[in-house]
Scaffold this motif. Structure first.
Motif, mmCIF file in Angstrom:
data_model
loop_
_atom_site.group_PDB
_atom_site.id
_atom_site.type_symbol
_atom_site.label_atom_id
_atom_site.label_comp_id
_atom_site.label_asym_id
_atom_site.label_seq_id
_atom_site.Cartn_x
_atom_site.Cartn_y
_atom_site.Cartn_z
ATOM 1 N N GLU A 1 0.944 -1.171 -0.125
ATOM 2 C CA GLU A 1 -0.082 -0.311 -0.343
ATOM 3 C C GLU A 1 0.543 1.674 0.073
ATOM 4 O OE1 GLU A 1 -3.246 2.278 3.116
ATOM 5 O OE2 GLU A 1 -2.842 0.292 3.441
ATOM 6 N N VAL A 2 0.799 1.854 -0.885
ATOM 7 C CA VAL A 2 1.548 3.525 -1.425
ATOM 8 C C VAL A 2 0.743 4.306 0.226
ATOM 9 C CG1 VAL A 2 2.280 5.302 -2.161
ATOM 10 C CG2 VAL A 2 1.483 3.542 -3.459
ATOM 11 N N LEU A 3 2.060 4.849 1.110
ATOM 12 C CA LEU A 3 1.518 5.597 1.851
ATOM 13 C C LEU A 3 1.894 6.698 1.696
ATOM 14 C CD1 LEU A 3 3.028 3.460 5.718
ATOM 15 C CD2 LEU A 3 0.546 3.732 3.836
ATOM 16 N N HIS A 4 3.169 7.048 1.379
ATOM 17 C CA HIS A 4 3.950 8.311 0.970
ATOM 18 C C HIS A 4 4.113 8.287 -0.819
ATOM 19 C CE1 HIS A 4 3.802 9.429 5.011
ATOM 20 N NE2 HIS A 4 4.318 8.184 5.185
ATOM 21 N N ALA A 5 3.881 9.776 -1.334
ATOM 22 C CA ALA A 5 5.023 9.996 -2.738
ATOM 23 C C ALA A 5 4.731 11.408 -2.310
ATOM 24 C CB ALA A 5 3.563 9.750 -3.676
ATOM 25 N N PHE A 6 6.196 11.610 -3.102
ATOM 26 C CA PHE A 6 6.764 12.948 -3.272
ATOM 27 C C PHE A 6 7.655 13.182 -4.682
ATOM 28 C CE2 PHE A 6 9.389 10.479 -0.197
ATOM 29 C CZ PHE A 6 10.416 11.228 -0.635
ATOM 30 N N ILE A 7 7.986 13.748 -4.182
ATOM 31 C CA ILE A 7 8.290 14.520 -5.856
ATOM 32 C C ILE A 7 9.586 15.659 -5.530
ATOM 33 C CG2 ILE A 7 8.444 15.685 -8.246
ATOM 34 C CD1 ILE A 7 4.990 14.948 -8.662
ATOM 35 N N LEU A 8 10.614 15.197 -6.127
ATOM 36 C CA LEU A 8 11.533 15.732 -6.009
ATOM 37 C C LEU A 8 12.703 16.654 -6.849
ATOM 38 C CD1 LEU A 8 13.514 13.805 -3.832
ATOM 39 C CD2 LEU A 8 12.716 15.524 -2.761
ATOM 40 N N VAL A 9 13.121 17.874 -6.596
ATOM 41 C CA VAL A 9 13.883 17.976 -7.904
ATOM 42 C C VAL A 9 14.890 19.573 -7.395
ATOM 43 C CG1 VAL A 9 13.880 20.377 -9.965
ATOM 44 C CG2 VAL A 9 11.904 19.575 -9.100
ATOM 45 N N HIS A 10 16.059 17.431 -7.201
ATOM 46 C CA HIS A 10 17.558 17.481 -7.458
ATOM 47 C C HIS A 10 17.411 17.703 -6.192
ATOM 48 C CE1 HIS A 10 19.284 18.814 -10.640
ATOM 49 N NE2 HIS A 10 18.714 19.813 -10.619
#
Length: 680
Positions: A204-213
């Motif tokens: 189950e996906v609990l956290h999702a985040f997008i990083l730029v560098h």
């Protein structure tokens, strides 16, 4: 001349990292003593021989005196910092004057943190941790050490060049509209589709985040998820950067091509480039990439041999479809559970932009049970060591009788066919028999039984979460197809924004927008320690990307002053000072730490605890100093939500002191205005 070593009490090397200069020095020292006709000794043997006297003397002092040294400086000005965690001794060395005791101690604690994220509760058993850090298979050991060395190199690089890792807080990209759109996209489309798919294999996906560098564009946590701590998030950013390093000169378009990305300077508008057609995508994908490596290159053989031995930059590219097992803190209604297992999927979108997914694995409840039992036996062992008699100690909270039935059910649920559960059952039976016997030497035997129980519980944890489980036909992870769809969905969402984001990450906010209100202000860093987030003007100085100060000696000088200021303020904070002002040549530096309630009212300053010199470093990555500080301060503010802030400023020295202090007050209130940074 840098080195980091982890050793057992018997001087067995569990891990080592050295820079090329230290490597050459060791090889020269021990290679010269070899007889003619014999090759150089294995570097691992050489470094073990070099550090053996220090390790033995340190262990002897602990055994004989119950105390040991934490640091020393040799006649040639080499600094050694030592710290023992259970039966593992960490030694950090610097001989080039670039690092002080505080820097080396921080490096030790960060290394320990990364090992905890990689191995979880196995780190609570010295015997098991030694086996994990030093596998019998030499190739497996080389791969593991290479990975740990690479993580340490990545952290060191980030700390030397990235302000967020300098102050150990997360930096968000300041673009409210795009951030809100991305968070909504992660919530309503990406995570929802992933968690409703039959291809997720129970995860189950609990956290999702997008990083730029290293900067956070968007972060979403599902309703069932615990808050991700700043310490864990920073560690995950290190791991992400280690897997897909940011080459800022090559990844980013020229900032001069895209002006005023942070709203400073003359008003202009950024028009995203149109999305490429399928034909464009195919033609660009098929285009060969020219290698920049020359055909012939003459290198000093000693330097080449040192670099070949370190292998810090030769880690093969990771397979994105294979997740990394990471162990993170989880806060639930039942309490705080450290080092709970998660799967980390790091999916590259474009060079410099990454999607990270953290999933809950189906058997994570086993880890929570293991931690509950470990905590109970640790408390019992502590009471026994403090001199409480066995019967009285077992009646302390939680009592052994309280967990007896739970542990019996736990062992039964594991299944008797498992070797580790059978061993746990035997040790548990022996423990229960010892409790019933009593008599002379009862405490000593029970302490030994507590240690055995903790080791066996950690062994069960290791078997469940560190040893690969599942068949090759049905691996327990999100299917490669599902990961690819997630990757494509986010790429489609950000296709028209990617160039803008890469430039924005280098010029998130600039000083130009603050100079009119704060003349004489050169730089500032403001940190919300309650959320672990920071704001600061960019200080990126590379061949192509320059700061507003240029890329000459002045820019480097200001940057070095900022890094030095942070180090100085940490030393004062460790001594109990929450305000520091100092003049250094043509510059005036200020540092303030203060507390507010949730309405923004500044609370009365209280005494800050004074820490010993050899305490854990002030920060949020390796040890969350500020969480403990908030807990300490909140004792006198029961029923209030207390927040903690820090502000560091650099002004020109000609500005009057009263004006500087006024600037600091106004800047602190302005930075966190909802209209300016609504997502912070």
């Amino acid at each position: 001349m840098k080195c980091l070593l982890i050793s057992s009490q018997s001087a067995e090397v569990l891990f080592h990292w050295t820079d090329p200069e230290f490597y050459q020095n060791v090889q020269a020292q021990y290679g010269a003593s070899q007889e003619d006709g014999h090759g150089l000794p294995a570097f691992e043997d050489s470094i073990s021989t070099l550090f053996a006297p220090i390790i033995i003397s340190c262990i002897t002092m602990v055994d004989r005196l119950g105390d040991s040294y934490t640091s020393f400086t040799t006649e040639n000005n080499h600094i050694y910092v030592l710290h023992q965690f259970d039966e593992c001794l960490y030694i950090a060395v610097n001989g080039d004057g670039e690092e002080g005791e505080g820097d080396l101690r921080r490096k030790i604690y960060v290394m320990k943190k990364m090992i905890e994220v990689m191995f979880g509760m196995v780190t609570l058993s010295s015997n098991l941790l030694r086996r994990e850090l030093r596998p019998q298979d030499t190739e497996q050991r080389a791969r593991l050490w290479e990975h740990l060395q690479s993580l340490l190199e990545t952290y060191s690089h980030l700390r030397e060049n990235d302000q967020s890792f300098l102050v150990e807080a997360v930096e968000r990209l300041i673009h409210p509209t795009l951030c809100e759109q991305c968070i909504e996209f992660l919530e309503r489309r990406l995570v929802q589709q992933l968690n409703s798919s039959v291809e997720r294999a129970g995860e189950e996906v609990l956290h999702a985040f997008i990083l730029v560098h290293t900067k956070l564009l968007a972060f979403y946590s599902s309703r069932n998820a615990s808050t991700l701590s700043t310490s864990d998030l920073l560690a995950l950013i290190i791991m992400s950067q280690n897997m897909y390093p940011s080459n800022t000169d090559e990844d980013d378009p020229n900032p001069e091509d895209i002006e005023s990305t942070s709203g400073s300077g003359p008003e202009s508008f950024y028009t995203p480039e149109p999305s490429p057609t399928d034909m464009d995508s195919r033609s660009s994908a098929d285009m060969p990439v020219r290698e920049s490596t020359p055909l012939f290159e003459f290198v000093d053989p000693d330097v080449q041999m040192a670099e070949d031995s370190l292998h810090t930059l030769e880690v093969p590219p990771p397979d994105p479809s294979t997740p990394r097992r990471v162990f993170l803190e989880v806060s639930l209604k039942d309490g705080l559970f450290p080092m709970m297992p998660h799967s980390m999927y790091c999916l590259p979108l474009w060079p410099g932009i990454t999607l990270v997914l953290l999933t809950k694995i189906p058997t994570s409840a086993v880890a929570m049970s293991v931690y509950t039992f470990l905590e109970a036996f640790a408390k019992l062992e502590k009471r026994l060591n403090e001199g409480q008699e066995g019967p009285a100690a077992t009646r302390g909270q939680p009592t052994i009788h309280d967990i007896r039935s739970k542990l019996d059910k736990f062992i039964k649920a594991l299944g008797a066919s498992e070797i580790q559960s059978a061993q746990l059952q035997n040790v548990w039976t022996d423990f229960k028999n010892r409790i019933g016997r009593g008599g002379p030497g009862f405490n000593r035997e029970l302490i030994r039984s507590c240690k055995n129980m903790k080791t066996q519980l950690c062994g069960v944890y290791r078997q469940c979460f560190l040893i690969e489980s599942g068949t090759a036909d049905s691996p327990r992870r999100l299917s490669p197809g599902l990961q690819e769809r997630a990757q494509t969905m986010v790429q489609d969402k950000l296709m028209d924004w990617k160039d803008f984001l890469l430039v924005k990450s280098k010029r998130n906010i600039t000083m130009v927008s603050y100079l009119e209100d704060f003349p004489g202000l050169i730089h500032f860093i403001c940190v919300d320690r309650s959320t672990g987030q920071m704001i600061a003007p960019s200080l990126n100085i590379t061949e192509r990307n320059v700061s507003e100060l240029g890329k000459g000696p002045l820019a480097q000088f200001i940057k070095s002053k900022v890094w030095s200021l942070v180090s100085t303020t940490r030393r004062y904070l460790q001594k109990g000072y929450s305000t520091v002002t100092l003049r250094d040549g043509d510059f005036y530096f200020c540092y303030f730490l203060w507390f507010e309630n949730e309405t923004g009212y500044k609370l009365e300053a209280g005494d800050i605890p004074v820490l010993p010199d050899d305490s854990a470093p002030v920060g949020m990555l390796a040890w969350d100093y500020y969480r403990k500080l908030l807990r300490y301060y909140s004792k006198n503010h029961q029923g209030e939500v207390v927040k903690c802030y820090e502000l560091l400023t650099v002004h020109l020295g000609v500005i009057p002191t009263e004006v500087i202090l006024q600037h600091c007050r106004q800047l602190a209130s302005k930075l966190w205005e909802p209209s300016r940074n609504p997502l912070l």
